[in-house]
Design a protein around this motif. Structure first.
Motif, mmCIF file in Angstrom:
data_model
loop_
_atom_site.group_PDB
_atom_site.id
_atom_site.type_symbol
_atom_site.label_atom_id
_atom_site.label_comp_id
_atom_site.label_asym_id
_atom_site.label_seq_id
_atom_site.Cartn_x
_atom_site.Cartn_y
_atom_site.Cartn_z
ATOM 1 N N LYS A 32 0.836 -1.209 0.000
ATOM 2 C CA LYS A 32 0.000 0.000 0.000
ATOM 3 C C LYS A 32 0.863 1.249 0.000
ATOM 4 C CE LYS A 32 -4.437 -1.533 1.215
ATOM 5 N NZ LYS A 32 -5.526 -1.753 2.154
ATOM 6 N N GLU A 33 1.957 1.168 0.754
ATOM 7 C CA GLU A 33 2.873 2.297 0.800
ATOM 8 C C GLU A 33 3.433 2.581 -0.601
ATOM 9 O OE1 GLU A 33 6.499 3.067 3.825
ATOM 10 O OE2 GLU A 33 4.967 1.606 4.450
ATOM 11 N N TYR A 34 3.796 1.484 -1.278
ATOM 12 C CA TYR A 34 4.359 1.598 -2.621
ATOM 13 C C TYR A 34 3.343 2.218 -3.572
ATOM 14 C CZ TYR A 34 6.294 0.264 -7.152
ATOM 15 O OH TYR A 34 6.769 0.290 -8.434
ATOM 16 N N LEU A 35 2.117 1.748 -3.462
ATOM 17 C CA LEU A 35 1.053 2.230 -4.340
ATOM 18 C C LEU A 35 0.867 3.734 -4.184
ATOM 19 C CD1 LEU A 35 -0.678 0.339 -6.063
ATOM 20 C CD2 LEU A 35 -2.545 0.796 -4.492
ATOM 21 N N LYS A 36 0.837 4.162 -2.933
ATOM 22 C CA LYS A 36 0.630 5.575 -2.626
ATOM 23 C C LYS A 36 1.754 6.412 -3.207
ATOM 24 C CE LYS A 36 -0.932 8.248 1.333
ATOM 25 N NZ LYS A 36 -1.418 8.031 2.717
ATOM 26 N N PHE A 37 2.966 5.915 -3.019
ATOM 27 C CA PHE A 37 4.138 6.649 -3.463
ATOM 28 C C PHE A 37 4.200 6.712 -4.987
ATOM 29 C CE2 PHE A 37 8.530 7.024 -4.765
ATOM 30 C CZ PHE A 37 9.006 8.043 -3.954
ATOM 31 N N ALA A 38 4.027 5.543 -5.613
ATOM 32 C CA ALA A 38 4.230 5.461 -7.062
ATOM 33 C C ALA A 38 3.201 6.270 -7.833
ATOM 34 C CB ALA A 38 4.202 4.001 -7.510
ATOM 35 N N THR A 39 1.999 6.410 -7.289
ATOM 36 C CA THR A 39 0.966 7.118 -8.047
ATOM 37 C C THR A 39 0.841 8.570 -7.630
ATOM 38 O OG1 THR A 39 -0.706 6.395 -6.485
ATOM 39 C CG2 THR A 39 -0.393 5.027 -8.424
ATOM 40 N N SER A 40 1.842 9.076 -6.926
ATOM 41 C CA SER A 40 1.793 10.488 -6.559
ATOM 42 C C SER A 40 2.145 11.346 -7.776
ATOM 43 C CB SER A 40 2.770 10.759 -5.407
ATOM 44 O OG SER A 40 4.083 10.528 -5.838
ATOM 45 N N THR A 41 1.729 12.597 -7.723
ATOM 46 C CA THR A 41 1.834 13.498 -8.869
ATOM 47 C C THR A 41 3.239 13.536 -9.478
ATOM 48 O OG1 THR A 41 0.113 14.858 -7.909
ATOM 49 C CG2 THR A 41 1.476 15.884 -9.606
ATOM 50 N N GLN A 42 4.252 13.739 -8.636
ATOM 51 C CA GLN A 42 5.599 13.907 -9.151
ATOM 52 C C GLN A 42 6.111 12.624 -9.803
ATOM 53 O OE1 GLN A 42 7.210 16.903 -9.280
ATOM 54 N NE2 GLN A 42 8.553 15.710 -10.632
ATOM 55 N N GLN A 43 5.816 11.477 -9.168
ATOM 56 C CA GLN A 43 6.321 10.206 -9.680
ATOM 57 C C GLN A 43 5.728 9.910 -11.062
ATOM 58 O OE1 GLN A 43 7.128 10.619 -6.459
ATOM 59 N NE2 GLN A 43 9.106 9.964 -7.260
ATOM 60 N N LEU A 44 4.430 10.150 -11.212
ATOM 61 C CA LEU A 44 3.800 9.885 -12.506
ATOM 62 C C LEU A 44 4.384 10.804 -13.573
ATOM 63 C CD1 LEU A 44 0.031 9.173 -11.791
ATOM 64 C CD2 LEU A 44 1.957 7.605 -12.000
ATOM 65 N N ALA A 45 4.634 12.069 -13.188
ATOM 66 C CA ALA A 45 5.225 13.003 -14.151
ATOM 67 C C ALA A 45 6.639 12.563 -14.497
ATOM 68 C CB ALA A 45 5.230 14.414 -13.574
ATOM 69 N N ASP A 46 7.376 12.070 -13.498
ATOM 70 C CA ASP A 46 8.765 11.653 -13.732
ATOM 71 C C ASP A 46 8.846 10.480 -14.700
ATOM 72 O OD1 ASP A 46 9.719 13.583 -12.158
ATOM 73 O OD2 ASP A 46 10.246 12.279 -10.451
ATOM 74 N N GLN A 47 7.820 9.652 -14.635
ATOM 75 C CA GLN A 47 7.886 8.459 -15.476
ATOM 76 C C GLN A 47 7.978 8.836 -16.955
ATOM 77 O OE1 GLN A 47 4.629 5.720 -15.163
ATOM 78 N NE2 GLN A 47 5.783 4.072 -16.130
ATOM 79 N N ALA A 48 7.323 9.942 -17.321
ATOM 80 C CA ALA A 48 7.323 10.352 -18.715
ATOM 81 C C ALA A 48 8.722 10.703 -19.194
ATOM 82 C CB ALA A 48 6.395 11.537 -18.907
ATOM 83 N N LYS A 49 9.637 10.903 -18.242
ATOM 84 C CA LYS A 49 11.009 11.181 -18.618
ATOM 85 C C LYS A 49 11.647 9.919 -19.227
ATOM 86 C CE LYS A 49 15.187 12.678 -16.190
ATOM 87 N NZ LYS A 49 15.684 12.911 -14.832
ATOM 88 N N TRP A 50 11.078 8.779 -18.927
ATOM 89 C CA TRP A 50 11.692 7.506 -19.323
ATOM 90 C C TRP A 50 10.930 6.788 -20.412
ATOM 91 C CZ3 TRP A 50 16.364 7.084 -17.329
ATOM 92 C CH2 TRP A 50 16.633 7.815 -16.175
ATOM 93 N N ILE A 51 9.668 7.121 -20.579
ATOM 94 C CA ILE A 51 8.887 6.410 -21.583
ATOM 95 C C ILE A 51 7.718 7.290 -21.996
ATOM 96 C CG2 ILE A 51 7.232 5.248 -20.055
ATOM 97 C CD1 ILE A 51 8.014 2.676 -21.763
ATOM 98 N N SER A 52 7.213 7.055 -23.194
ATOM 99 C CA SER A 52 6.214 7.977 -23.713
ATOM 100 C C SER A 52 4.796 7.532 -23.381
ATOM 101 C CB SER A 52 6.381 8.112 -25.226
ATOM 102 O OG SER A 52 6.196 6.851 -25.818
ATOM 103 N N TYR A 53 4.539 7.188 -22.168
ATOM 104 C CA TYR A 53 3.176 6.895 -21.733
ATOM 105 C C TYR A 53 2.676 8.069 -20.899
ATOM 106 C CZ TYR A 53 4.008 2.063 -23.188
ATOM 107 O OH TYR A 53 4.286 0.947 -23.914
#
Ligand code: ATP
Ligand code: MG
Lengths: 370, 358, 416
Positions: free
Chosen positions: B277-298
């Motif tokens: 649950k901790e992981y889920l909360k962290f991974a779907t936070s605003t900054q993390q989702l935005a950061d992901q786009a730095k690595w892939i075009s989703y």
């Protein structure tokens, strides 16, 4: 029976003419083989393991090519004739009966491949089976037969298509002594009644001696002697044959004088004995004097005319039922053996006894050492 | 004796350490996508919490969940699944429920998560992290001319050469209909009728002999690169990765793309529920989702993440236009209807398989 | 002859049989402990899973366990009873229960196997069920007209018993109509019969290819000198030692249209660039790859049989007048039959069940029935259908084994 002893003179039925064989191109397994076998003859190849007997047989059957020389069958060069066209019957050491066929089918096989009609086939199979007294086993499989029975079937199969020549490679090797002796007799009997030519391979000298018209003693890829059994036993031509056929005492020495068929030999301990010169070339050469154990006597009254005596010390006496085997020290050799029949009045020797023994000079054969 | 004592103490000690060490097992899709998650979620997560993330890959992470939960032998803590799987698994009671307002992080400006995620990104048991799409792409070296529409994919006269398609009815049927002229808004309506299904198969028939079927997401870029196909459907992120990281002469045609969510789910009975649950909360936070786009075009599934999307990791590619959700790319796009597939997957898959085998 | 019937006794007067049994007890116990681990292993990894599979193919309680009220109504009212308020009341009560237990998806999925497009009926109606009021018929039909479909009720009726042969029907491309008659499915959904046929066909082709390729290799292995035959044996066993992925990759490199083999053919000029052969992602690919993988299973039993055939048999045949061809056909070949039989049975059974290779290189028309089983295991999650298909496959293999035993005899089989 044809005159066999000088079959070499005319062209024989089977002829090996200066045949050589090498498997690897480096060593000769068969070296300069010359052999002529007359029609209707029973010739045995006898020799130690690895001496090239099977190789010779395989060349004759067509499974191996001679590296050099010619093999003739009935006057015809067969070097390039494939095995199935040679018309040679063969009995293998393990019988090689086809396990997926019945006895009858096994026997019919050579007739089938010759395109023989059904009726003729059946009569021939029947006759061949009767010949080896196996008529009741026609529907059995080889696995359901004893060793001796399989042996007979193999024999019948090799004979059923009336081959001119039958080859047998140690056919009785897997049988026990009694059965072997019985089969020896039967094979010999068949040979005589059918008048076929047989080339037989064995390393059992008893078998060779009892069955053959002539025996070819093989060693080191050569025939050491080719002769009828009695001659082979009584007049071996060299020390290998003397050694290989039957038991033999050998006394090393030097030829003192050579006088036609006889010679005198000085043994290593100094005694001088008379002997028959077999392959002695000149005085002064080294020799081995060979004497059969059963030709040695120790009772003065039994000693043959002109016998030569020499002193001996008894080392060991072994009771063997029909004979006593006495090992003694003679002229420095501790392996000198004397065989005396176990008769009612036989004198029983004891170890440690010293006595004089003797033999007829004709029984002492001076041979060239190998 | 002493030796044994030392040894057993050591073993006991080790076991103790293993039990204490916190880690969560995350099952994802592998490849460039997994890498983006490792970079944007896992590394910062481990840094922030000290919990190790054990990342594993599967052809479809939704697949093992049913078996594991029913066998009562769950080894996965978090899985990244397609929406249809997320809904179906949830309906079958195989997933842990997720309450967006307590289990997920609010946006930086305080907007609760339930408001911040885009429509369809949240379900009872799942939370989306990205929007991805199935697009058609081609190898510019192997195709004469410029395909611009999904219809060109099915036009082997105009653009000869082999086509790559995913061996699955999903997205394939929809694309066939769109290529046949069905507007994206009507696709599922048409596909609900027997005539619509026939129509889709008829369209697929026209290219059947020219298709190379693929299963795993890594295959289509490879097929394109090898020249085994000249055009293929693919996950847009995989093509982007091949374009940018491997300099492949590939081009994406956005027309007729089928959008889909990838969602995080937690299987019932996950071994590290708290960490998951901790992981889920962290991974779907605003900054993390935005950061992901730095690595892939989703595209990020949160509205608040969109403005934060910047450059690709190479420092020069602007990621905005590469997102499936970019304005220009949405002209003729279809959002995958999970409800439709939940109802018709069996039937259409059977027919699809029969068609394949025929 | 009274002695025959009196029991034999040991020296101290005990019954001989009892004494023998007593003396063997220890040996027997020891033997049992030696095989116990294997027995347990087989039980856990083989007998139990197969039993479960067989059960799963006729047992599915996804609906029956979640719909007790409907079950009761179906028990009380035979097929053909009009759907009255009682039926809908039972449905409503079950939907409420499903909503509570979150089992509406599970139940819907089970019915959806039978009647496509009904899963969302359950999920969407369950979502609203707590807001509905009697009369139930009106209320439920108000949510979705689809509930009035008689075929749906027929499906629910048959699913309200966990035991069913419907999955076997489905596995044989059959289904039931609304009156519960068994009818063939729409031809454009009929797939399993075709796939069973293709699987058998491809397996036969693969077996024959393996046989043709393995025979000379095995013969060579059996007749070459040891040093050379060991080297050759390594080549034969090489496929065993390489991982499937490495092999698949090398097949791709070799066989694909832009691959080595096609390049070579184009370069030699046998085909021109436009005619590159398709040897991958179709039946050909499956056949080539599986023949490669399964070849050792044919070579090894053949080799072990051929090694025991002494060369003297063929020699004997030749000396008896047979040409080398006749000797081979009449003497050598029949004796290799146990090896051919064992190898063929092994290769055939293995190829019937193989699925990784066809999945990787088979494309669309190189798929086998096992790929369909895997599909239902992993994608559609219709385990009962997967189990029914697998059971049919298992049944086929058992029949084959039985036939083999009748025709050739299992003890005639030689595996090595
Ligand atoms: N196929 C072969 N390849 C190479 N060498 C062989 C082959 N067959 C036999 N030899 C060699 O040739 C020699 C003679 O062998 P052969 O089989 O003729 O002996 P043999 O007299 O029949 O012996 P035995 O009494 O043991 O049967 C042996 O040294 C053997 O190792
Ligand atoms: Mg021999």
């Amino acid at each position: 029976m044809p005159d066999l002893t000088n079959a070499d003179n005319d062209e024989g039925f089977v002829v090996f003419d200066r045949v050589q064989k090498s498997y690897d191109g480096e060593t000769l397994v068969v070296k300069d083989l010359n052999l002529s076998i007359g029609k209707g003859e029973f010739v045995t190849m006898l020799g130690p393991s690895g001496s090239g007997k099977t190789t010779c047989l395989m060349m004759l059957a067509g499974f191996e090519m001679a590296t050099h020389g010619e093999i003739r069958l009935d006057g015809e060069n067969i070097n390039n004739v494939p095995p199935h066209k040679r018309g040679i019957g063969m009995v293998f050491q393990n019988y090689a009966l086809f396990p997926h066929m019945t006895v009858g089918e096994n026997l019919a096989f050579p007739l089938n491949v010759r395109g023989m009609g059904k009726d003729e086939r059946e009569t021939k199979v029947k006759r061949a089976l009767d010949m080896v007294q196996m008529g009741d086993f026609i529907n059995r499989r080889p696995a359901q037969l004893s060793g001796g029975q399989q042996q007979r079937i193999a024999l019948a199969r090799a004979l059923v298509f009336d081959p001119k020549l039958v080859l047998m490679d140690e056919p009785l090797g897997a049988l026990d002594k009694q059965l072997r002796e019985h089969m020896q007799f039967e094979i010999k009997h068949l040979h005589e009644s059918l008048g076929i030519t047989v080339v037989y391979v064995t390393h059992d000298q008893g078998e060779a001696l009892t069955m053959s018209d002539r025996v070819a003693v093989f060693d080191d890829g050569r025939i050491q002697q080719l002769a009828p059994p009695d001659e082979l036993y009584e007049r071996p031509q060299n020390s290998f044959v003397a050694q290989f056929i039957g038991e033999n005492n050998k006394l090393p020495g030097t030829v003192e004088s050579l006088n036609g068929d006889t010679c005198t030999v000085r043994l290593e301990t100094g005694e001088i004995i008379d002997a028959t010169a077999v392959n002695i070339r000149e005085a002064g050469q080294k020799t081995l004097v060979s004497i059969r154990p059963e030709r040695v006597e120790f009772k003065p009254d039994m000693m043959p005319e002109g016998a030569h005596t020499i002193s001996a010390e008894v080392l060991e006496v072994i009771y063997m039922g029909d004979i006593f085997r006495t090992r003694m020290r003679v002229a420095g050799s501790e392996e000198f053996v004397m065989k005396s029949r176990n008769t009612l009045d036989q004198v029983r020797l004891k170890p440690g006894e010293t006595l004089k023994i003797g033999w007829h000079p004709q029984d002492a054969r001076a041979l060239e050492p190998m | 004796m002493k030796k044994i004592l030392i040894l057993s103490t050591a073993v006991l000690g080790l076991a103790g350490v293993a039990a204490q060490a916190e880690s969560v097992t995350v099952l994802s899709w592998g490849g460039a996508y997994e890498k983006s998650q490792v970079e944007a979620y896992n590394k910062p997560f481990t840094e922030a919490t000290g919990i190790d993330v054990n990342m594993q890959a599967a052809d479809n992470p939704g697949t093992p969940i049913k078996a594991q939960v029913e066998a009562n032998n769950v080894s996965i803590d978090v899985a990244d699944v397609e929406k249809s799987d997320a809904v179906r698994l949830c309906d079958e009671g195989l997933l842990e429920p997720i309450d967006p307002d307590t289990d997920l992080a609010a946006a930086p400006d305080g907007t609760p998560a339930s408001q911040d995620f885009i429509d369809g990104a949240l379900t009872d048991c799942a939370v989306a992290n990205i929007v991805w799409s199935t697009v058609m792409a081609y190898n510019t070296d192997k195709v004469d001319g410029t395909p611009t529409t999904i219809a060109d994919f099915f036009d082997t006269k105009k653009f000869p050469g082999k086509r790559g398609l995913r061996k699955s009815a999903k997205a394939t049927m929809e694309m066939a209909l769109m290529a046949d002229g069905v507007p994206s808004a009507d696709v599922y309506k048409v596909l609900s009728t027997p005539e619509g299904v026939d129509r889709a198969f008829k369209k697929l028939d026209t290219v059947k002999d020219d298709i190379v079927w693929w299963d795993a997401g890594a295959q289509p870029p490879q097929l394109l690169a090898d020249g085994e196909v000249v055009m293929t459907t693919a996950y847009n992120g995989r093509i982007f990765n091949a374009q940018v990281a491997e300099d492949q002469p590939f081009k994406i045609v956005w027309d007729g793309q089928v959008l889909d969510f990838d969602l995080f789910v937690i299987p019932k009975g996950a071994p590290h529920m708290k960490e998951a649950k901790e992981y889920l909360k962290f991974a779907t936070s605003t900054q993390q989702l935005a950061d992901q786009a730095k690595w892939i075009s989703y595209g990020p599934a949160r509205k608040s993440s969109a403005p934060l999307v910047g450059l690709y990791q190479d420092g020069k590619t602007e990621m905005g236009p590469e997102m499936p959700t970019a304005e220009a790319n949405m002209q003729n796009a279809l959002v995958n209807d999970f409800e439709f597939w939940a109802d018709h997957d069996t039937e259409l898959s059977e027919r699809f398989n029969a068609w394949l085998a025929g | 002859m009274t002695d025959v019937t009196t029991e034999l006794r040991t020296a101290d007067g005990k019954s001989l049989k009892a004494a023998l049994a007593a003396s063997q007890v220890r040996a027997k116990r020891r033997a049992f402990f030696l095989v116990a681990p294997l027995l347990l292993f087989i039980l856990v990894t083989f007998v139990v899973p197969i039993g479960q599979m067989l059960k799963q193919s006729v047992y599915n309680d996804a609906f029956s366990s979640t719909a007790p009220a409907l079950d009761k109504w179906f028990q009380a009212n035979p097929l053909g009873t009009p759907l009255d308020e009682g039926a809908y009341a039972a449905l409503a009560s079950d939907l409420k229960l499903m909503k509570e237990n979150r089992t509406q998806g599970q139940a819907g999925t089970r019915i959806n196997y039978d009647v496509a497009g009904t899963r969302s009926l359950f999920t969407s109606t369950a979502r609203k069920i707590n807001r509905l009021e009697p009369p139930w018929k009106e209320a439920i039909l108000g949510v979705n007209e689809g509930w009035s479909d008689p075929n749906l009720w027929r499906a629910m009726r048959s699913a309200s018993s966990p035991y069913t042969i419907d999955f076997y029907l489905a596995a044989m491309d059959h289904t039931r109509d609304k009156d519960n008659n068994i009818v063939p499915v729409n031809p454009n959904r009929a797939i399993y019969g075709k796939l069973f046929g293709r699987t058998a066909m491809l397996s036969i082709i693969i077996t024959v290819l393996c046989m043709i390729l393995a025979f000379p290799i095995a013969h060579l292995l059996a007749t070459l000198p040891l040093a050379k035959s060991n080297l050759l044996m390594i080549f034969v066993l090489l496929p065993f030692w390489t991982s499937l992925l490495v092999r698949t990759t090398s097949w791709m490199v070799l066989l694909q249209q832009q691959g080595v083999l096609n390049d070579l053919l184009v370069w030699i000029g046998i085909i021109n660039n436009g005619q590159r052969l398709e040897m991958m992602y179709n039946k050909t690919g499956t056949i080539i790859a599986m023949t490669h993988i399964l070849l050792p299973f044919m070579v090894l039993p053949l080799y072990s049989v051929m090694r025991t055939i002494p060369p003297s048999y063929v020699r004997a045949a030749r000396s008896l007048g047979a040409t080398s061809w006749t000797a081979f056909r009449k003497i050598y070949l029949p004796q290799t039959l146990p090896g051919i039989g064992a190898g063929s049975l092994l290769v055939f059974i293995l190829s019937v069940g193989y699925y990784i290779t066809p999945a990787l290189v088979g494309g669309a028309d190189g798929q086998l029935i096992s790929n369909m089983i895997a599909f239902h295991m992993q994608n559609s999650l219709n385990w009962s259908l997967a189990a029914a298909l697998a059971s049919l496959l298992l049944g086929g293999v058992v029949v084959l084994y039985w036939l083999y035993d009748r025709l050739v005899g299992i003890d005639n089989m030689k595996l090595g």
